[in-house]
Write a protein that holds these residues in place. Structure first.
Motif, PDB file in Angstrom:
ATOM      1  N   HIS A 144      -2.334  10.665  -3.239  1.00 37.40           N
ATOM      2  CA  HIS A 144      -2.651   9.579  -4.162  1.00 37.40           C
ATOM      3  C   HIS A 144      -2.397   8.242  -3.461  1.00 37.40           C
ATOM      4  O   HIS A 144      -1.296   7.989  -2.962  1.00 37.40           O
ATOM      5  N   ILE A 145      -3.425   7.399  -3.403  1.00 42.89           N
ATOM      6  CA  ILE A 145      -3.340   6.112  -2.722  1.00 42.89           C
ATOM      7  C   ILE A 145      -3.388   4.995  -3.766  1.00 42.89           C
ATOM      8  O   ILE A 145      -4.266   4.973  -4.629  1.00 42.89           O
ATOM      9  N   SER A 146      -2.436   4.076  -3.691  1.00 43.37           N
ATOM     10  CA  SER A 146      -2.392   2.944  -4.617  1.00 43.37           C
ATOM     11  C   SER A 146      -2.036   1.675  -3.855  1.00 43.37           C
ATOM     12  O   SER A 146      -1.505   1.722  -2.747  1.00 43.37           O
ATOM     13  N   GLY A 147      -2.330   0.546  -4.469  1.00 46.22           N
ATOM     14  CA  GLY A 147      -2.017  -0.745  -3.856  1.00 46.22           C
ATOM     15  C   GLY A 147      -1.469  -1.701  -4.896  1.00 46.22           C
ATOM     16  O   GLY A 147      -1.655  -1.510  -6.110  1.00 46.22           O
ATOM     17  N   ASN A 148      -0.768  -2.738  -4.440  1.00 49.94           N
ATOM     18  CA  ASN A 148      -0.218  -3.723  -5.371  1.00 49.94           C
ATOM     19  C   ASN A 148      -0.160  -5.092  -4.720  1.00 49.94           C
ATOM     20  O   ASN A 148      -0.059  -5.223  -3.495  1.00 49.94           O
ATOM     21  N   ILE A 149      -0.248  -6.106  -5.555  1.00 52.24           N
ATOM     22  CA  ILE A 149      -0.120  -7.506  -5.141  1.00 52.24           C
ATOM     23  C   ILE A 149       0.905  -8.161  -6.051  1.00 52.24           C
ATOM     24  O   ILE A 149       0.810  -8.057  -7.281  1.00 52.24           O
ATOM     25  N   ASN A 150       1.900  -8.814  -5.462  1.00 52.56           N
ATOM     26  CA  ASN A 150       2.942  -9.493  -6.228  1.00 52.56           C
ATOM     27  C   ASN A 150       2.963 -10.975  -5.876  1.00 52.56           C
ATOM     28  O   ASN A 150       2.845 -11.347  -4.699  1.00 52.56           O
ATOM     29  N   TYR A 151       3.128 -11.813  -6.904  1.00 50.05           N
ATOM     30  CA  TYR A 151       3.310 -13.240  -6.686  1.00 50.05           C
ATOM     31  C   TYR A 151       4.571 -13.673  -7.413  1.00 50.05           C
ATOM     32  O   TYR A 151       4.733 -13.412  -8.612  1.00 50.05           O
ATOM     33  N   SER A 152       5.500 -14.318  -6.686  1.00 50.66           N
ATOM     34  CA  SER A 152       6.775 -14.736  -7.271  1.00 50.66           C
ATOM     35  C   SER A 152       6.928 -16.241  -7.191  1.00 50.66           C
ATOM     36  O   SER A 152       6.655 -16.853  -6.156  1.00 50.66           O
TER      37      SER A 152
ATOM     38  N   LEU B 198       0.858  -1.178   0.000  1.00 51.09           N
ATOM     39  CA  LEU B 198       0.000   0.000   0.000  1.00 51.09           C
ATOM     40  C   LEU B 198       0.896   1.231   0.000  1.00 51.09           C
ATOM     41  O   LEU B 198       1.881   1.288   0.735  1.00 51.09           O
ATOM     42  N   GLU B 199       0.584   2.232  -0.833  1.00 46.98           N
ATOM     43  CA  GLU B 199       1.405   3.430  -0.968  1.00 46.98           C
ATOM     44  C   GLU B 199       0.549   4.682  -0.864  1.00 46.98           C
ATOM     45  O   GLU B 199      -0.524   4.778  -1.475  1.00 46.98           O
ATOM     46  N   LEU B 200       1.016   5.661  -0.060  1.00 44.15           N
ATOM     47  CA  LEU B 200       0.401   6.979   0.040  1.00 44.15           C
ATOM     48  C   LEU B 200       1.412   7.999  -0.462  1.00 44.15           C
ATOM     49  O   LEU B 200       2.452   8.211   0.165  1.00 44.15           O
ATOM     50  N   ASN B 201       1.126   8.599  -1.606  1.00 45.28           N
ATOM     51  CA  ASN B 201       2.036   9.536  -2.237  1.00 45.28           C
ATOM     52  C   ASN B 201       1.582  10.974  -1.986  1.00 45.28           C
ATOM     53  O   ASN B 201       0.420  11.305  -2.203  1.00 45.28           O
ATOM     54  N   ASP B 202       2.503  11.841  -1.523  1.00 43.30           N
ATOM     55  CA  ASP B 202       2.217  13.241  -1.190  1.00 43.30           C
ATOM     56  C   ASP B 202       1.190  13.338  -0.056  1.00 43.30           C
ATOM     57  O   ASP B 202       0.019  13.653  -0.270  1.00 43.30           O
ATOM     58  N   ILE B 203       1.647  13.065   1.154  1.00 45.84           N
ATOM     59  CA  ILE B 203       0.761  13.104   2.317  1.00 45.84           C
ATOM     60  C   ILE B 203       0.247  14.518   2.562  1.00 45.84           C
ATOM     61  O   ILE B 203      -0.914  14.725   2.918  1.00 45.84           O
TER      62      ILE B 203
END
Length: 381
Positions: A280-288, A257-262
């Motif tokens: 700007h709030i973004s999220g990501n899911i990674n599978y390796s 989870l990322e919060l850009n420019d608080i």
């Protein structure tokens, strides 16, 4: 044409990412991720290992560019300008007659509301000898222009040809341009808590300058170089800000989870349009796994627009497939919910030699007038 993600609805994506965030508090015994790519720090503050095992510093740099002229606005503006100049010249020689304006009127009407956009930028990251601190910086430019047809131009042209006198400066149609340009320099630090050894937190403290560009260009003054010229019609705002990221490892899965420019601020453009900077709030899911690495990225909040620069929300699915021990093939697809952008397939190559040397290149293509690409180099010093 704007299309939404065909497999996952926006509501379903939010539900999946909220579940992922909830899993952050779950205690597991899997090892933390150890991605050695500094380029990820520009969008994910917690993506580099919290404890750096490398004894030597490293430097990463990248650049990218993207153009969307699917409406052929640049060509249309050139044709309008050339036809207007020709009509102006014939008028000075008293060679213009009623009806000579027809083609120019049609070109003006057909270009109404046509849009062109352009994005470019670059970043760098320096892994210092202090090991756990990374110096980051970059420049990002996003601009868009829209042609606004003044219906009175048709009558002005007809009247001018009747009199036999026409000047290109009589036309009131114009191109409205809006752009955002951000330059920043920051320091990134990652850490983990003893109670959550598989959770990594990253903070990037930065000093940045946000330039709000806003201008109106008449047909008489039209020049492609003036559309996105960063040296005029600019309001600047210097601010201290920060990004916050958190990533959690569960076996082969990584949730972020990322919060850009608080810090949020309102900036007024040269023409009086207000730009509301929001977190700007973004999220990501990674599978390796040994056979591939898969990643899903999603904007949980839209990336804020300004004037003719529309807001956008992106959902991206990508995969890295190993071609050899050193080379990986990147395949991806991005679904865009935006005013004028098409969905984007992406292809690229990632080359790795040793732990720190990385060479990456990728290309995105949605059509002959809507494409872009970028490259990144990381090397030990």
């Amino acid at each position: 044409m704007n299309t939404l993600l065909p497999i996952f609805s926006e509501l379903r994506l939010r539900q999946i990412l909220l579940i992922c965030i909830a899993l952050i508090s779950t205690h597991v015994t899997a090892d933390s991720a150890s991605d050695q790519r500094l380029s990820n720090l520009h969008t994910r503050s917690a993506s580099f290992p919290a404890i750096n095992s490398h004894s030597e510093p490293a430097l990463q740099g990248d650049g990218y560019g993207f153009v969307n002229d699917a409406d052929s606005l640049l060509d249309n503006l050139k044709n309008i300008y050339d036809e207007g100049v020709a009509l102006d010249g014939r008028s000075r020689g008293i060679l213009v007659i009623p009806g000579d304006e027809t083609e120019l009127v049609e070109q003006l009407e057909n270009a109404d509301n046509d849009i062109t956009s352009f994005a470019a930028g670059g970043h760098f990251a320096l892994l210092t000898q202090d090991k756990n601190w990374v110096v980051v910086g970059g420049s990002e430019f996003n601009g868009s222009g829209r042609f606004i047809y003044d219906e009175g131009d048709a009558n002005r042209l007809r009247f001018a040809t009747i009199l036999g006198l026409f000047s290109l400066g009589d036309l009131q149609s114009s191109v409205n341009v809006s752009a955002l340009w951000k330059n920043y320099l920051g320091l990134n630090y990652r850490f983990s808590l003893e109670s959550m050894p598989n959770t990594r937190i990253g903070i990037t403290a930065k000093l940045q300058n946000i330039s709000v560009i806003e201008r109106k260009i008449s047909i008489e003054d039209y020049d492609e170089d003036k559309l996105f010229d960063r040296g005029r019609d600019v309001e600047n705002s210097i601010q201290a800000n920060a990004d916050l990221g958190i990533e959690h490892q569960i076996d082969n899965w990584l949730f972020g989870l990322e919060l850009n420019d608080i810090y949020q601020q309102e900036i007024e453009g040269p023409e009086g349009t207000r730009y509301q900077q929001r977190t700007h709030i973004s999220g990501n899911i990674n599978y390796s796994a040994n056979w591939a690495s898969l990643r899903l990225d999603a904007d949980l909040s839209p990336q804020k627009g300004f004037g003719e620069l529309s807001s956008r929300r992106a959902y991206a699915l990508s995969g890295l497939l190993p071609v050899s021990d050193k080379l990986q093939l990147l395949l991806g697809y991005t679904w865009l919910h935006s005013g004028n952008d098409s969905n984007l397939p992406t292809v690229g190559l990632h080359y790795r030699l040793g732990e720190l040397l990385r060479i990456e290149a990728q290309f995105s293509y949605a059509g002959p007038r809507e494409f872009g690409g970028g490259a990144s180099l990381q090397l030990p010093l």
